[in-house]
Design an enzyme around this catalytic site. Structure first.
Site, PDB file in Angstrom:
ATOM      1  N   GLU A   1       0.833  -1.212   0.000  1.00 47.92           N
ATOM      2  CA  GLU A   1       0.000   0.000   0.000  1.00 47.92           C
ATOM      3  C   GLU A   1       0.863   1.256   0.000  1.00 47.92           C
ATOM      4  O   GLU A   1       0.595   2.205  -0.744  1.00 47.92           O
ATOM      5  CB  GLU A   1      -0.936   0.006   1.227  1.00 47.92           C
ATOM      6  CG  GLU A   1      -2.015  -1.071   1.198  1.00 47.92           C
ATOM      7  CD  GLU A   1      -2.996  -0.904   0.037  1.00 47.92           C
ATOM      8  OE1 GLU A   1      -3.196   0.233  -0.431  1.00 47.92           O
ATOM      9  OE2 GLU A   1      -3.559  -1.932  -0.409  1.00 47.92           O
TER      10      GLU A   1
ATOM     11  N   ASN B   1       1.339   3.875  -3.107  1.00 46.85           N
ATOM     12  CA  ASN B   1       1.030   5.298  -2.917  1.00 46.85           C
ATOM     13  C   ASN B   1       2.191   6.186  -3.365  1.00 46.85           C
ATOM     14  O   ASN B   1       1.979   7.210  -4.022  1.00 46.85           O
ATOM     15  CB  ASN B   1       0.720   5.579  -1.442  1.00 46.85           C
ATOM     16  CG  ASN B   1      -0.713   5.199  -1.072  1.00 46.85           C
ATOM     17  OD1 ASN B   1      -1.507   4.818  -1.920  1.00 46.85           O
ATOM     18  ND2 ASN B   1      -1.026   5.314   0.212  1.00 46.85           N
TER      19      ASN B   1
ATOM     20  N   ARG C   1      -8.921   3.828  -7.651  1.00 37.70           N
ATOM     21  CA  ARG C   1      -8.301   3.597  -6.359  1.00 37.70           C
ATOM     22  C   ARG C   1      -9.420   3.405  -5.337  1.00 37.70           C
ATOM     23  O   ARG C   1     -10.489   4.005  -5.456  1.00 37.70           O
ATOM     24  CB  ARG C   1      -7.452   4.806  -5.928  1.00 37.70           C
ATOM     25  CG  ARG C   1      -6.487   5.319  -6.966  1.00 37.70           C
ATOM     26  CD  ARG C   1      -5.380   4.360  -7.258  1.00 37.70           C
ATOM     27  NE  ARG C   1      -4.758   3.868  -6.035  1.00 37.70           N
ATOM     28  CZ  ARG C   1      -4.107   2.723  -5.952  1.00 37.70           C
ATOM     29  NH1 ARG C   1      -4.017   1.942  -6.995  1.00 37.70           N
ATOM     30  NH2 ARG C   1      -3.544   2.356  -4.822  1.00 37.70           N
TER      31      ARG C   1
END
Ligand SMILES: Nc1ncnc2c1ncn2[C@@H]1O[C@H](COP(=O)(O)OP(=O)(O)O)[C@@H](O)[C@H]1O
Ligand SMILES: Nc1ncnc2c1ncn2[C@@H]1O[C@H](COP(=O)(O)OP(=O)(O)O)[C@@H](O)[C@H]1O
Ligand SMILES: [Mg+2]
Ligand SMILES: [Mg+2]
Lengths: 146, 77, 146
Positions: free
Chosen positions: A46, A50, A105
């Site tokens: 994650e 990002n 997303r």
């Protein structure tokens, strides 16, 4: 025992698996369960995703650095990019918030980090970059490597 | 040397992606067996010991089901 | 494709397996064979062990850095320590030469590196440290197999 490492790599999605394996392998010194390793790998995915997508806008010239510290039963991780940063961290951390809905997303990255880690702190400066600090207690049974 | 080779069909020319997948299946089976036996999830060390691997190799192999394969598809398609 | 990474870690033997697997995971992006990955991991073991034992005299305060570059079918690795360095690199590279016979070292570390890699260069400065540069062509057959 205490131990530390850091890895730096190009901001390309091919390196997500490398980052997951490196951090997971390093943390295995604390003798975690497979579930704990999976949680840590997920959090790495994650935060690396990002950095690639939001921090660097998928520019492969960007670098991502992950540091890991181990002390008895505790993992501390930082994930740093020198990308575009965030104006409003509190808003960004809200469940379902995403600044890129067009990419489909989920807006759940920070929520996942908070769920799998015992502590999550975000330091971000617009146009400078972002660092995520996280802590997790693992291997409640016994921590050591020999 | 050879900690991995013991686990595969003794063919070093096999692509690493494929042999990791096979190792991953062995790990999954061992994990299920140990969980049944003890009533709790095994640690990485316990799995590694049972399979004659290092804990780090176990972590590497369990990645195989997921990213390494999809990654090769992107690199080589 | 080109891609790069570097990892830095404390000079303790616990990190040898971490270093092997991290480099192995990164190099896997080139879709190598098992033998090729095993050779690269072995070379990482030899050079990391050398840095720990010879470079740092097993002082865990030392840091070791490994960098890896990938370009089509070619892996370039450097392993760097800031330890005690070598007076005579040519002698050190000779098969069976070891400065620590009391540790039952085999003196075959450099020979193994030369055998498993296509190129090995050593840069070492006494009291400053050592860098090993290595190159290896992998995945000669582009056959895709998964
Ligand atoms: N490294 C980063 N750099 C810049 N912005 C970021 C970074 N990480 C997260 N953000 C911002 O926080 C938002 C929420 O992140 P996240 O919860 O992971 O959801 P998603 O990635 O699905 O958008 C992102 O949409 C982005 O605006
Ligand atoms: N990183 C290093 N720093 C200082 N000296 C080194 C380093 N690597 C190798 N050497 C020297 O080179 C010699 C040969 O290394 P090697 O072939 O690996 O054999 P061995 O490790 O068994 O002694 C070592 O005994 C040592 O004197
Ligand atoms: Mg996200
Ligand atoms: Mg040696």
């Amino acid at each position: 025992m205490t131990n530390e490492m850091s890895i730096t790599f190009s901001a390309v999605s091919e390196n997500e698996a490398f980052a997951r394996v490196s951090v997971g392998a390093f943390v295995s010194q604390l003798d975690p369960t497979m579930d704990e390793v999976t949680e840590i790998k997920t959090v790495i995915s994650e935060s690396v995703t990002n950095a690639i997508i939001h921090g660097y806008n998928e520019n492969p010239a960007g670098n991502i650095t992950i540091s890991a510290w181990l002390e008895d039963g505790l993992v501390t991780l930082t994930i740093t990019d020198e990308g575009k940063g965030m104006q409003n961290v509190d808003e960004a951390r809200e469940p379902l918030f995403t600044s890129r809905p067009e990419l489909e997303r989920s807006g759940m990255g920070f929520t996942i980090m908070e769920n799998f880690m015992d502590e999550v702190a975000v330091h971000s400066v617009p146009e400078k970059g972002t660092t995520i600090y996280m802590k997790k207690h693992v291997a409640k049974s016994k921590a050591h490597c020999s | 040397i050879g900690e991995i080779q013991r686990f595969i069909r003794d063919d070093g020319t096999m692509k690493v992606s494929r042999s990791l997948k096979e190792m991953n299946q062995k790990i999954r089976r061992e994990r299920d067996a140990k969980t049944k036996e003890t009533g709790r999830e095994p640690t990485v060390n316990e799995l590694a010991e049972a399979l004659g691997l290092t804990p780090e190799e176990v972590v590497f192999a369990t990645e195989a089901g997921r990213h390494l394969s999809s990654l090769h598809e992107t690199v080589y398609e």
